[in-house]
Motif scaffolding. Structure first.
Motif, short mmCIF file in Angstrom:
data_model
loop_
_atom_site.label_atom_id
_atom_site.label_comp_id
_atom_site.label_asym_id
_atom_site.label_seq_id
_atom_site.Cartn_x
_atom_site.Cartn_y
_atom_site.Cartn_z
N GLU A 24 0.80 -1.22 0.00
CA GLU A 24 0.00 0.00 0.00
C GLU A 24 0.84 1.27 0.00
O GLU A 24 0.49 2.24 -0.68
N GLU A 25 1.90 1.30 0.75
CA GLU A 25 2.67 2.53 0.91
C GLU A 25 3.83 2.65 -0.09
O GLU A 25 4.16 3.75 -0.52
N LEU A 26 4.45 1.53 -0.39
CA LEU A 26 5.63 1.57 -1.26
C LEU A 26 5.34 1.05 -2.66
O LEU A 26 6.22 1.09 -3.52
N LYS A 27 4.12 0.55 -2.84
CA LYS A 27 3.72 0.02 -4.16
C LYS A 27 4.68 -1.06 -4.65
O LYS A 27 5.03 -1.13 -5.82
N GLN A 28 5.14 -1.89 -3.69
CA GLN A 28 6.04 -2.99 -4.02
C GLN A 28 5.52 -4.26 -3.37
O GLN A 28 4.93 -4.23 -2.29
N SER A 29 5.79 -5.35 -4.03
CA SER A 29 5.41 -6.64 -3.49
C SER A 29 6.59 -7.22 -2.73
O SER A 29 7.74 -7.10 -3.16
N ILE A 30 6.31 -7.80 -1.57
CA ILE A 30 7.36 -8.44 -0.78
C ILE A 30 6.85 -9.83 -0.39
O ILE A 30 5.73 -9.98 0.09
N GLY A 31 7.67 -10.82 -0.65
CA GLY A 31 7.28 -12.20 -0.34
C GLY A 31 7.33 -12.49 1.15
O GLY A 31 7.88 -11.72 1.93
N ARG A 32 6.76 -13.62 1.50
CA ARG A 32 6.72 -14.01 2.91
C ARG A 32 8.13 -14.17 3.49
O ARG A 32 8.41 -13.71 4.60
N PHE A 33 9.03 -14.82 2.75
CA PHE A 33 10.39 -15.03 3.24
C PHE A 33 11.07 -13.70 3.51
O PHE A 33 11.69 -13.51 4.57
N ASP A 34 11.00 -12.77 2.56
CA ASP A 34 11.62 -11.45 2.75
C ASP A 34 10.98 -10.68 3.90
O ASP A 34 11.67 -10.01 4.66
N ALA A 35 9.66 -10.79 4.04
CA ALA A 35 8.97 -10.11 5.14
C ALA A 35 9.39 -10.71 6.48
O ALA A 35 9.60 -9.98 7.45
N GLU A 36 9.53 -12.03 6.55
CA GLU A 36 9.99 -12.66 7.80
C GLU A 36 11.42 -12.24 8.12
O GLU A 36 11.75 -11.97 9.27
N PHE A 37 12.25 -12.18 7.09
CA PHE A 37 13.63 -11.73 7.28
C PHE A 37 13.67 -10.31 7.81
O PHE A 37 14.41 -9.99 8.74
N MET A 38 12.83 -9.44 7.23
CA MET A 38 12.77 -8.05 7.69
C MET A 38 12.25 -7.98 9.12
O MET A 38 12.78 -7.20 9.93
N LEU A 39 11.22 -8.75 9.44
CA LEU A 39 10.69 -8.77 10.80
C LEU A 39 11.77 -9.19 11.80
O LEU A 39 11.92 -8.58 12.86
N ASP A 40 12.53 -10.23 11.46
CA ASP A 40 13.61 -10.68 12.34
C ASP A 40 14.65 -9.58 12.53
O ASP A 40 15.12 -9.34 13.64
N PHE A 41 15.00 -8.91 11.43
CA PHE A 41 15.97 -7.82 11.51
C PHE A 41 15.46 -6.69 12.41
O PHE A 41 16.17 -6.21 13.29
N LEU A 42 14.22 -6.27 12.19
CA LEU A 42 13.65 -5.20 12.99
C LEU A 42 13.58 -5.59 14.46
O LEU A 42 13.87 -4.77 15.34
N SER A 43 13.19 -6.82 14.72
CA SER A 43 13.10 -7.29 16.11
C SER A 43 14.47 -7.27 16.78
O SER A 43 14.61 -6.82 17.92
N GLU A 44 15.48 -7.76 16.07
CA GLU A 44 16.83 -7.84 16.64
C GLU A 44 17.47 -6.46 16.80
O GLU A 44 18.11 -6.19 17.81
N GLU A 45 17.30 -5.62 15.81
CA GLU A 45 18.01 -4.34 15.80
C GLU A 45 17.25 -3.19 16.46
O GLU A 45 17.86 -2.29 17.02
N LEU A 46 15.92 -3.21 16.40
CA LEU A 46 15.13 -2.10 16.93
C LEU A 46 14.25 -2.49 18.11
O LEU A 46 13.81 -1.63 18.86
N GLY A 47 13.98 -3.76 18.25
CA GLY A 47 13.05 -4.23 19.27
C GLY A 47 13.39 -3.77 20.68
O GLY A 47 12.51 -3.36 21.44
N ALA A 48 14.67 -3.79 21.02
CA ALA A 48 15.07 -3.41 22.38
C ALA A 48 14.74 -1.95 22.68
O ALA A 48 14.41 -1.61 23.82
N TYR A 49 14.80 -1.10 21.68
CA TYR A 49 14.48 0.31 21.89
C TYR A 49 13.01 0.49 22.26
O TYR A 49 12.67 1.24 23.17
#
Length: 84
Positions: A24-49
């Motif tokens: 909706e916002e970026l007008k790009q398609s992202i697959g489940r694997f890439d989305a899970e990878f991004m979620l893991d990254f965000l959780s590890e790198e930003l989650g503590a904040y």
């Protein structure tokens, strides 16, 4: 601090939110694997904040409640000749 982990249902919902955001916002398609990878990254790198901000907010609420209780207890005190 332990790593932030989500159960399978929670992770699926979060992945769907990431996919929807990309679509909706970026007008790009992202697959489940890439989305899970991004979620893991965000959780590890930003989650503590975000976690620490939540802990600080909870501490502030608790401190305010303790102050209210302390004030209420002082109001129960009866006058005597003893000094505090």
């Amino acid at each position: 601090m332990e790593a932030i982990k989500f159960n399978d249902d929670e992770k699926a919902r979060l992945v769907a939110k990431l996919q929807r955001y990309f679509s909706e916002e970026l007008k790009q398609s992202i697959g489940r694997f890439d989305a899970e990878f991004m979620l893991d990254f965000l959780s590890e790198e930003l989650g503590a904040y975000y976690y620490n901000r939540g802990v600080a907010d909870a501490q502030a609420v608790l401190a305010a409640r303790v102050d209210d209780l302390t004030d209420a207890m002082w109001q129960l005190e009866r006058p005597t000749e003893f000094k505090r």
